[in-house]
Structure formats: C-alpha cells, structure tokens
Scaffold this active site. Sequence first.
Site, PDB file in Angstrom:
ATOM      1  N   LYS A 155       5.843   8.607 -11.631  1.00 10.04           N
ATOM      2  CA  LYS A 155       4.627   9.419 -11.767  1.00 10.04           C
ATOM      3  C   LYS A 155       4.421   9.849 -13.223  1.00 10.04           C
ATOM      4  O   LYS A 155       3.292   9.987 -13.687  1.00 10.04           O
ATOM      5  CB  LYS A 155       4.702  10.640 -10.839  1.00 10.04           C
ATOM      6  CG  LYS A 155       4.634  10.273  -9.346  1.00 10.04           C
ATOM      7  CD  LYS A 155       3.279   9.677  -9.019  1.00 10.04           C
ATOM      8  CE  LYS A 155       3.122   9.325  -7.550  1.00 10.04           C
ATOM      9  NZ  LYS A 155       1.787   8.799  -7.222  1.00 10.04           N
TER      10      LYS A 155
ATOM     11  N   ASP B 239      -1.840  -4.917  -0.968  1.00 10.79           N
ATOM     12  CA  ASP B 239      -0.534  -4.392  -1.371  1.00 10.79           C
ATOM     13  C   ASP B 239      -0.598  -4.282  -2.893  1.00 10.79           C
ATOM     14  O   ASP B 239      -0.659  -5.309  -3.593  1.00 10.79           O
ATOM     15  CB  ASP B 239       0.579  -5.356  -0.936  1.00 10.79           C
ATOM     16  CG  ASP B 239       1.965  -4.831  -1.296  1.00 10.79           C
ATOM     17  OD1 ASP B 239       2.083  -4.033  -2.261  1.00 10.79           O
ATOM     18  OD2 ASP B 239       2.933  -5.217  -0.625  1.00 10.79           O
ATOM     19  N   VAL B 240      -0.584  -3.050  -3.397  1.00 10.64           N
ATOM     20  CA  VAL B 240      -0.838  -2.842  -4.831  1.00 10.64           C
ATOM     21  C   VAL B 240       0.219  -3.460  -5.744  1.00 10.64           C
ATOM     22  O   VAL B 240      -0.004  -3.597  -6.946  1.00 10.64           O
ATOM     23  CB  VAL B 240      -1.009  -1.336  -5.169  1.00 10.64           C
ATOM     24  CG1 VAL B 240      -2.229  -0.768  -4.487  1.00 10.64           C
ATOM     25  CG2 VAL B 240       0.249  -0.538  -4.822  1.00 10.64           C
TER      26      VAL B 240
ATOM     27  N   ASP C  71      -5.596  -0.856   1.668  1.00  7.75           N
ATOM     28  CA  ASP C  71      -4.267  -0.350   2.048  1.00  7.75           C
ATOM     29  C   ASP C  71      -3.425  -1.545   2.502  1.00  7.75           C
ATOM     30  O   ASP C  71      -3.968  -2.611   2.799  1.00  7.75           O
ATOM     31  CB  ASP C  71      -4.382   0.667   3.197  1.00  7.75           C
ATOM     32  CG  ASP C  71      -3.223   1.671   3.213  1.00  7.75           C
ATOM     33  OD1 ASP C  71      -3.437   2.854   2.923  1.00  7.75           O
ATOM     34  OD2 ASP C  71      -2.075   1.255   3.528  1.00  7.75           O
TER      35      ASP C  71
ATOM     36  N   TYR D 243      10.774   8.655  -8.092  1.00  7.76           N
ATOM     37  CA  TYR D 243       9.395   9.102  -7.864  1.00  7.76           C
ATOM     38  C   TYR D 243       8.878   9.829  -9.105  1.00  7.76           C
ATOM     39  O   TYR D 243       7.790   9.533  -9.607  1.00  7.76           O
ATOM     40  CB  TYR D 243       9.365  10.026  -6.640  1.00  7.76           C
ATOM     41  CG  TYR D 243       7.991  10.533  -6.270  1.00  7.76           C
ATOM     42  CD1 TYR D 243       7.058   9.686  -5.676  1.00  7.76           C
ATOM     43  CD2 TYR D 243       7.620  11.850  -6.505  1.00  7.76           C
ATOM     44  CE1 TYR D 243       5.798  10.144  -5.333  1.00  7.76           C
ATOM     45  CE2 TYR D 243       6.364  12.315  -6.165  1.00  7.76           C
ATOM     46  CZ  TYR D 243       5.455  11.460  -5.575  1.00  7.76           C
ATOM     47  OH  TYR D 243       4.201  11.919  -5.233  1.00  7.76           O
TER      48      TYR D 243
ATOM     49  N   ASN E 286      -4.369   5.350  -5.866  1.00  8.59           N
ATOM     50  CA  ASN E 286      -3.823   6.430  -5.034  1.00  8.59           C
ATOM     51  C   ASN E 286      -2.561   6.015  -4.287  1.00  8.59           C
ATOM     52  O   ASN E 286      -1.708   6.858  -4.019  1.00  8.59           O
ATOM     53  CB  ASN E 286      -4.900   6.876  -4.028  1.00  8.59           C
ATOM     54  CG  ASN E 286      -4.320   7.735  -2.926  1.00  8.59           C
ATOM     55  OD1 ASN E 286      -4.044   8.908  -3.114  1.00  8.59           O
ATOM     56  ND2 ASN E 286      -4.109   7.134  -1.744  1.00  8.59           N
TER      57      ASN E 286
ATOM     58  N   THR F 205       0.041  16.002   3.963  1.00  6.17           N
ATOM     59  CA  THR F 205      -0.351  14.669   4.444  1.00  6.17           C
ATOM     60  C   THR F 205       0.857  14.063   5.162  1.00  6.17           C
ATOM     61  O   THR F 205       1.966  14.617   5.086  1.00  6.17           O
ATOM     62  CB  THR F 205      -0.709  13.729   3.270  1.00  6.17           C
ATOM     63  OG1 THR F 205       0.511  13.448   2.540  1.00  6.17           O
ATOM     64  CG2 THR F 205      -1.742  14.338   2.331  1.00  6.17           C
TER      65      THR F 205
ATOM     66  N   ARG G 110      -4.994   6.662   5.074  1.00  5.54           N
ATOM     67  CA  ARG G 110      -4.683   8.010   5.561  1.00  5.54           C
ATOM     68  C   ARG G 110      -4.511   8.957   4.364  1.00  5.54           C
ATOM     69  O   ARG G 110      -4.608   8.541   3.204  1.00  5.54           O
ATOM     70  CB  ARG G 110      -3.419   7.991   6.408  1.00  5.54           C
ATOM     71  CG  ARG G 110      -2.189   7.685   5.589  1.00  5.54           C
ATOM     72  CD  ARG G 110      -0.939   7.601   6.438  1.00  5.54           C
ATOM     73  NE  ARG G 110       0.239   7.805   5.592  1.00  5.54           N
ATOM     74  CZ  ARG G 110       1.485   7.566   5.954  1.00  5.54           C
ATOM     75  NH1 ARG G 110       1.725   7.099   7.153  1.00  5.54           N
ATOM     76  NH2 ARG G 110       2.488   7.801   5.144  1.00  5.54           N
TER      77      ARG G 110
HETATM   78  P1  NDP Z   1       0.491   8.981   2.480  1.00  3.70           P
HETATM   79  O1  NDP Z   1       1.884   8.486   2.631  1.00  3.70           O
HETATM   80  O2  NDP Z   1      -0.062   9.906   3.483  1.00  3.70           O
HETATM   81  O3  NDP Z   1      -0.511   7.726   2.322  1.00  3.70           O
HETATM   82  C1  NDP Z   1      -0.215   6.707   1.424  1.00  3.70           C
HETATM   83  C2  NDP Z   1      -0.876   5.435   1.888  1.00  3.70           C
HETATM   84  O4  NDP Z   1      -0.522   4.409   0.931  1.00  3.70           O
HETATM   85  C3  NDP Z   1      -0.388   4.967   3.257  1.00  3.70           C
HETATM   86  O5  NDP Z   1      -1.473   4.498   4.029  1.00  3.70           O
HETATM   87  C4  NDP Z   1       0.559   3.826   2.887  1.00  3.70           C
HETATM   88  O6  NDP Z   1       0.653   2.840   3.894  1.00  3.70           O
HETATM   89  C5  NDP Z   1      -0.111   3.259   1.661  1.00  3.70           C
HETATM   90  N1  NDP Z   1       0.775   2.401   0.885  1.00  3.70           N
HETATM   91  C6  NDP Z   1       2.133   2.493   0.772  1.00  3.70           C
HETATM   92  N2  NDP Z   1       2.578   1.473   0.025  1.00  3.70           N
HETATM   93  C7  NDP Z   1       1.493   0.744  -0.354  1.00  3.70           C
HETATM   94  C8  NDP Z   1       1.319  -0.447  -1.112  1.00  3.70           C
HETATM   95  N3  NDP Z   1       2.367  -1.111  -1.633  1.00  3.70           N
HETATM   96  N4  NDP Z   1       0.064  -0.911  -1.296  1.00  3.70           N
HETATM   97  C9  NDP Z   1      -0.990  -0.278  -0.750  1.00  3.70           C
HETATM   98  N5  NDP Z   1      -0.891   0.820   0.003  1.00  3.70           N
HETATM   99  C10 NDP Z   1       0.343   1.335   0.196  1.00  3.70           C
HETATM  100  O7  NDP Z   1       0.442   9.642   1.010  1.00  3.70           O
HETATM  101  P2  NDP Z   1      -0.419  10.870   0.438  1.00  3.70           P
HETATM  102  O8  NDP Z   1      -1.823  10.772   0.897  1.00  3.70           O
HETATM  103  O9  NDP Z   1       0.337  12.111   0.629  1.00  3.70           O
HETATM  104  O10 NDP Z   1      -0.328  10.543  -1.130  1.00  3.70           O
HETATM  105  C11 NDP Z   1      -1.307   9.781  -1.814  1.00  3.70           C
HETATM  106  C12 NDP Z   1      -0.949   9.776  -3.303  1.00  3.70           C
HETATM  107  O11 NDP Z   1      -0.867  11.134  -3.765  1.00  3.70           O
HETATM  108  C13 NDP Z   1       0.413   9.146  -3.594  1.00  3.70           C
HETATM  109  O12 NDP Z   1       0.347   8.411  -4.797  1.00  3.70           O
HETATM  110  C14 NDP Z   1       1.324  10.341  -3.771  1.00  3.70           C
HETATM  111  O13 NDP Z   1       2.439  10.069  -4.590  1.00  3.70           O
HETATM  112  C15 NDP Z   1       0.372  11.322  -4.423  1.00  3.70           C
HETATM  113  N6  NDP Z   1       0.810  12.703  -4.272  1.00  3.70           N
HETATM  114  C16 NDP Z   1       0.855  13.294  -3.029  1.00  3.70           C
HETATM  115  C17 NDP Z   1       1.283  14.598  -2.886  1.00  3.70           C
HETATM  116  C18 NDP Z   1       1.363  15.263  -1.564  1.00  3.70           C
HETATM  117  O14 NDP Z   1       1.852  16.420  -1.523  1.00  3.70           O
HETATM  118  N7  NDP Z   1       0.922  14.655  -0.477  1.00  3.70           N
HETATM  119  C19 NDP Z   1       1.678  15.398  -4.070  1.00  3.70           C
HETATM  120  C20 NDP Z   1       1.609  14.685  -5.302  1.00  3.70           C
HETATM  121  C21 NDP Z   1       1.171  13.398  -5.396  1.00  3.70           C
HETATM  122  P3  NDP Z   1       1.925   2.903   4.924  1.00  3.70           P
HETATM  123  O15 NDP Z   1       1.714   4.120   5.754  1.00  3.70           O
HETATM  124  O16 NDP Z   1       1.826   1.630   5.694  1.00  3.70           O
HETATM  125  O17 NDP Z   1       3.154   3.009   4.054  1.00  3.70           O
END
Ligand code: NDP
Length: 259
Positions: free
Chosen positions: A155, A57-58, A37, A151, A80, A188, A16
């Site tokens: 980062k 799982d990263v 994911d 966080y 990501n 998001t 997502r």
């Molecule tokens: P979302 O929470 O919408 O999506 C993150 C996805 O990563 C989810 O599907 C989640 O699964 C998955 N995930 C969580 N933990 C793990 C894991 N251990 N291994 C693999 N997958 C995992 O996040 P965004 O799309 O908003 O963010 C994506 C990246 O961008 C992140 O690194 C975030 O820190 C960075 N970012 C985002 C910003 C924003 O405003 N959105 C701003 C700055 C940076 P599940 O739902 O099951 O937890």
Amino acid sequence: MHRLEGKTALVTGAARGIGAAIARRFAAEGALVWVTDIDPAGAAVAEAIGGRFALLDVREEAAWDRVMAAVGALDILVNNAGITGFEGSPTPHDPEHASLADWRHVHAVNLDGCFLGCRAAIRAMRPKGSGSIINISSRSGIVGIPAAAAYASSKAAMRNHTKSVALWCAQNGLTIRCNSIHPAAILTPMWEPMLGTSPAEREAAMQAFVADTPLRRFGTPDEVAAMAAYLASDESAYVTGSEFHIDGGILAGSAASPA
Ligand code: NDP
C-alpha cells in the site's frame, strides 16, 4: 449528482465492499461503469446499476489487454482490488515469520495490479488527453503495520506510484490526474477473517479495532465512494499526486501521544 455524466469508468474488485459502493455511486452520478472483478458475482452489481461486467484478475497483463480492448476510451479508473493476504494463509505476516510466497502474492494483487491498471489507463486516456486515476491505498500505506508487513509495503508503494503517475502525465502535457485514497477500518467483507465467529467475539473484536479511532466507529463503503466521486469529477481538476485520508481521524495524531 450527475457529476460524471458522459464519462466511462472502470472499477477493479467491484463485486463487493468498497469497489461495489464506488461503482454504484459513479453510476448514480451518470457514468457508464465497467464493474470488474475475479469474482463473477460482479455481474449482478453491474446489472443492478445498468453497467457492464468483465472478469479481470488485476495481476494478469493479458487480462488487462483483453478488458481494455472491450472498454475502449476511458475517463476514470479506480484501482480498488486488494487483499490483506490473511485469506486462507495460516502463516503470520510479520517481518520475521512471513513467507516469501505470501509476500509476493500480496504485492502481485495490490501493487502489480495498480501498476498494470495505471499503465492501461494512461494508454486508454491519452487520445483524449484527460482522465482521473484513483488508487485505493490504505492508512497502512502511511504507517508500519508489523502484523501485516506485505500489505503495508504494497500500500505504501501504491501511494508512491500514484505520485510518479501524476507527474509523468503532467510532464507529458496530459491532464490525466492520479490521486490516492487512504481508508482505515471500513466495514466490508475484507474484515471477516479478523472478526472471529461467534457474535460475542465479533462485538469484542469490532470494539477493539476502533478503540484508537478518534471517531470511535468503522467507516462505511459509501463514505469512501463519496470521496472517489469527488476525485473522479471535474470538481477536482486541480488535484493530482495527492493523498486523501478517510480514517475517522486516526492519522491526525498518535495513540502514543501524552494525555
Ligand atoms: P473486499 O475484500 O471486500 O473486496 C475486494 C474485492 O476484490 C473482492 O471482490 C475480491 O474478490 C476482489 N479481488 C481480490 N483479488 C483480486 C484480483 N486479483 N483481481 C481482481 N479482483 C480481486 O475488500 P474491501 O472492499 O474492504 O477493500 C477494497 C480496497 O480498499 C482494497 O484495496 C483494500 O486494501 C482497501 N482498503 C480497505 C480497508 C477496509 O477497512 N475495508 C481499509 C484500507 C484499505 P474475491 O472475494 O473473490 O477475493
């Protein structure tokens, strides 16, 4: 379009949000995309774009080994997957009250995941000697965020590790490039725990979050995906160890600057 023809890409956390948008964009550019994911919902994203899905799982070293054995040669990795740590955590995340468990959990996903991903990618890209690694850091990796200290720390460490990876690869005669993207306020599902429940609460929270953003709006996942497509493609062949802000202008100045 078709800037990634013939390339194999892997995107973590791509079920997502930003990861899914990047996976869709890379596929539209011609890449074979591995959508990964911890959420099995990533399988639907992969199916929709003609890609492949793997549970990953990263944080787990063995999971990276298993997935990379299936992927084989790799041209592009996007680290990501990331969490704020607010999900299901009642404890504040400021430097005075944060729990050690929350601190470690956030770093395990955001930073250990990035380290393991970079290491796996270098190994998978070495036979060809080229590739592009893109780390999704954050604006929070550049400035202090008192209410989200773990966080921000994780980062910031991703930002620095990006440069170590870039230099290591260059020193070893590899054209494996590594760059970081620093988004802010991209709408998001990650934002949901911070937006409240009622429509009125949500509207007020959204206005408040972008009040100090010069462009006065949230960004979109597709806007981040466009930047990732550039860094993944050969158009950015001379770009490594660099950081790219996509934040509506927030880091261009300071909210504390005199009017
Ligand atoms: P979302 O929470 O919408 O999506 C993150 C996805 O990563 C989810 O599907 C989640 O699964 C998955 N995930 C969580 N933990 C793990 C894991 N251990 N291994 C693999 N997958 C995992 O996040 P965004 O799309 O908003 O963010 C994506 C990246 O961008 C992140 O690194 C975030 O820190 C960075 N970012 C985002 C910003 C924003 O405003 N959105 C701003 C700055 C940076 P599940 O739902 O099951 O937890």
